[in-house]
Write an enzyme that holds these catalytic residues in place. Structure first.
Site, PDB file in Angstrom:
ATOM      1  N   ASN A   1     -72.139 -59.375  76.750  1.00  0.00           N
ATOM      2  CA  ASN A   1     -72.863 -58.117  76.633  1.00  0.00           C
ATOM      3  C   ASN A   1     -74.246 -58.224  77.264  1.00  0.00           C
ATOM      4  OD1 ASN A   1     -73.961 -55.674  75.954  1.00  0.00           O
ATOM      5  ND2 ASN A   1     -73.562 -55.808  73.775  1.00  0.00           N
ATOM      6  N   ASP A   2     -75.183 -58.836  76.578  1.00  0.00           N
ATOM      7  CA  ASP A   2     -76.560 -58.887  77.069  1.00  0.00           C
ATOM      8  C   ASP A   2     -76.667 -59.459  78.492  1.00  0.00           C
ATOM      9  OD1 ASP A   2     -77.612 -57.769  74.797  1.00  0.00           O
ATOM     10  OD2 ASP A   2     -77.992 -59.693  73.815  1.00  0.00           O
TER      11      ASP A   2
END
Lengths: 100, 465
Positions: free
Chosen positions: B394-395
């Protein structure tokens, strides 16, 4: 005047840090996990200190106050040595090249 | 009985073999031979230590017995442990090195004659300092690794634990360690020695509790480094070259890994150590954002997109490890390859919970290592690829890191996933990642969200193909 043996050991220590620095930078990032497990295994060479401590007990009293800690350290270090090298071996065996 | 000089030479050989063990890891082909060198170095060190003692009495038998007990436990763990549990295993192993260092230091303190360090109550000053450093660093490594282990295992919440005055408290305790060491050296009091160890245990705990789950790659590397310095401290005490060399190697290895991990997150080492990152306030801020439109799809849509692609890049992250999706993923890739699609894998340096975590999991699923690429190697290829399949990351894909200077992850090197023609993003919900930052990628035109468990979705795509 003679050089203090400590200075020799310090030289070995400092030079080893530099050797470690260059060797570890050349480790490929995909093997960073095996790198951690193998450094774990080799740092358990501390077992040599544990063996000396454990064998320092006398004949009548194998387990005295000091040697008992040596024996405990032997168990811990042995878990690490066998566990560390074997799990590294297991991981490295999985890294395969593309079949051509 | 062998002479002290010969003994020192053998320890030197062990040390050199350990260097070769690390050198072997520069490529997968030489790595297995490297591991063999490491084992050889260890055998040499242990055997010559026995020979130097020349004391084949009852104690010797016990040493062998204890060694075998520990060895079988270690071997059992090594064969049984699933690859997904590697981070906590490594943390657990670090704690053992730390505790072993503490025990050896205690033993040397109680029986200094055995190590030629003077007599109880009158230990040589230099040895006492070295011993205290070894014991203190060992104790910090031990308790710190236990906390890391509990967090990684999920027994303890991965959320950072912070309280007011935390850093001041840590500072006071660290200073008290130095003061304790000073008085220990002047008085040789065993009470102070025990206090020193107890306080160090406490520091280890306090240092790690404020650090959140996704910062664990740094924590594990840092503890790896500490275990090395502890070993080196004991090496100086015992005047043992093998230990000094190994300690220095492991110490610098862990330090380099910590540096690489911090760089992968564009955070300073101190900001990670001080902890508190990914706390609740950041999460609540992002929750206030207005709803933006999101395109979502199912496995059929995903399979359709991939069928029409000529190249696909897979971006795995921690979520893949949690869902144990690596085997399903490789099957999906096999299906893609059968259809003539070019597939490669892109690994971010901090993907997962420890350095190299994703690579090991992919290797376990029989993914050839020459299909797996690091960030710098592959980042330019996203612009030319048809589909990027983000599974559990994600990040590390968030374009905000490049555009928004206000964002906590600004400046972090990210995979340029958004440049792919289409992005398939497998995720359970729209919740933000660890950094508590909303991922801009979710709302892009070319992104199709696949809301499902990573493993289930991957299996469904295989079926829809």
């Amino acid at each position: 005047m003679e050089i203090d043996p400590f200075v020799f050991r310090l030289s070995i220590f400092i030079l080893s840090i530099f050797v470690g620095y260059y060797v570890v930078w050349s480790v490929t990032p995909s093997l960073h996990t095996p790198l951690m497990s193998v450094t774990n295994a080799i740092s358990s060479v501390i077992i040599v200190g544990a063996i000396i401590a454990a064998l320092a007990g006398n004949e009548e009293n194998v387990f005295n106050e000091a040697s008992i800690f040596g024996f405990l350290a032997i168990i811990l270090a042995a878990v690490n040595i066998f566990g560390g090298f074997l799990v590294t071996q297991r991981m490295l065996a999985m890294y395969k090249k593309k079949k051509k | 009985m062998i002479s002290t000089n010969l003994l020192a030479l053998f320890y030197l050989i062990s040390g050199v073999l350990f260097i070769l063990a690390l050198r072997g890891l520069s490529s997968p082909e030489t790595s297995r031979q490297g591991n063999f060198f490491g084992i050889l170095g260890m055998i040499i060190a242990v055997v010559v230590t026995f020979l130097s003692m020349g004391n084949f009495s009852d104690s010797f038998l016990y040493v062998i017995v204890f060694l075998l007990i520990g060895g079988s436990v270690g071997a059992f763990i090594a064969f049984k442990i699933p690859m997904t549990a590697m981070p906590e295993l490594v943390a657990g192993f670090h704690s053992l090195v730390g505790l072993a260092a503490v025990f050896v230091a205690i033993s040397a303190f109680l029986n200094p004659e055995a190590f030629n360090l003077g007599i109880l109550g009158n230990i040589k000053l230099a040895s006492l300092i070295e011993m205290s450093i070894g014991a203190a660093v060992g104790a910090i490594t031990f308790s710190g690794s236990i906390i890391a282990f509990l967090k990684l295992r999920g027994i303890m919440s991965g959320a950072p634990i912070t309280f007011p005055g935390q850093h001041v408290l840590n500072l006071i305790i660290l200073i008290s360690i130095i003061v304790l060491t000073y008085f220990l050296c002047t008085t040789q009091s065993s009470g102070l020695f025990w206090t020193l160890i107890a306080v160090s245990f406490l520091v280890g705990i306090l240092l790690i509790i404020p650090i959140g789950g996704a910062d664990m790659p740094v924590v594990i590397s840092m503890l790896n480094s500490y275990s090395g310095w502890a070993a080196a401290g004991i090496g100086f005490t015992l005047e043992n070259t093998a230990l000094i060399i190994t300690g220095a190697l492991v110490g610098s290895s862990g330090a380099i890994l910590s540096y690489i991990m911090c760089k992968g997150m564009n955070r300073s080492f101190f900001s990670v150590i001080l902890g508190g990152f990914g706390g609740t306030d950041q999460v609540s801020k992002s929750n206030n954002k207005e709803q933006k439109p999101v395109k979502s799809g199912n496995s059929d849509d995903a399979a359709f997109l991939m069928k029409n692609a000529s190249s696909v890049i897979i971006v795995p992250g921690y979520g893949m490890a949690v869902a144990q999706a690596q085997h399903a993923l490789r099957e999906m890739v096999d299906t893609l390859k059968k259809n003539g699609i070019k597939v490669s894998y892109a690994i971010h340096p901090v993907a997962g919970r420890m350095p190299g975590h994703m690579n090991v999991l992919l290797a376990e699923a029989n993914v050839p290592y020459d299909e797996v690429f690091e960030l710098e190697e592959i980042n330019n290829d996203f612009a030319n690829c048809d589909v990027a399949y983000v599974i559990g990351a994600n990040d590390v894909t968030n374009p905000v890191a490049k555009t928004d200077p206000q964002s906590p992850i600004y400046g972090m090197p990210i995979l340029d996933v958004e440049k792919a023609k289409s992005v398939l993003f497998v995720k359970r919900s729209l919740s933000p990642g660890y950094a508590g930052v909303d991922n801009d990628l979710f709302y892009r035109e070319n992104t199709l969200m696949l809301f499902a468990d990573a493993k289930k979705m991957t299996e469904d795509i295989i079926k829809s193909f």
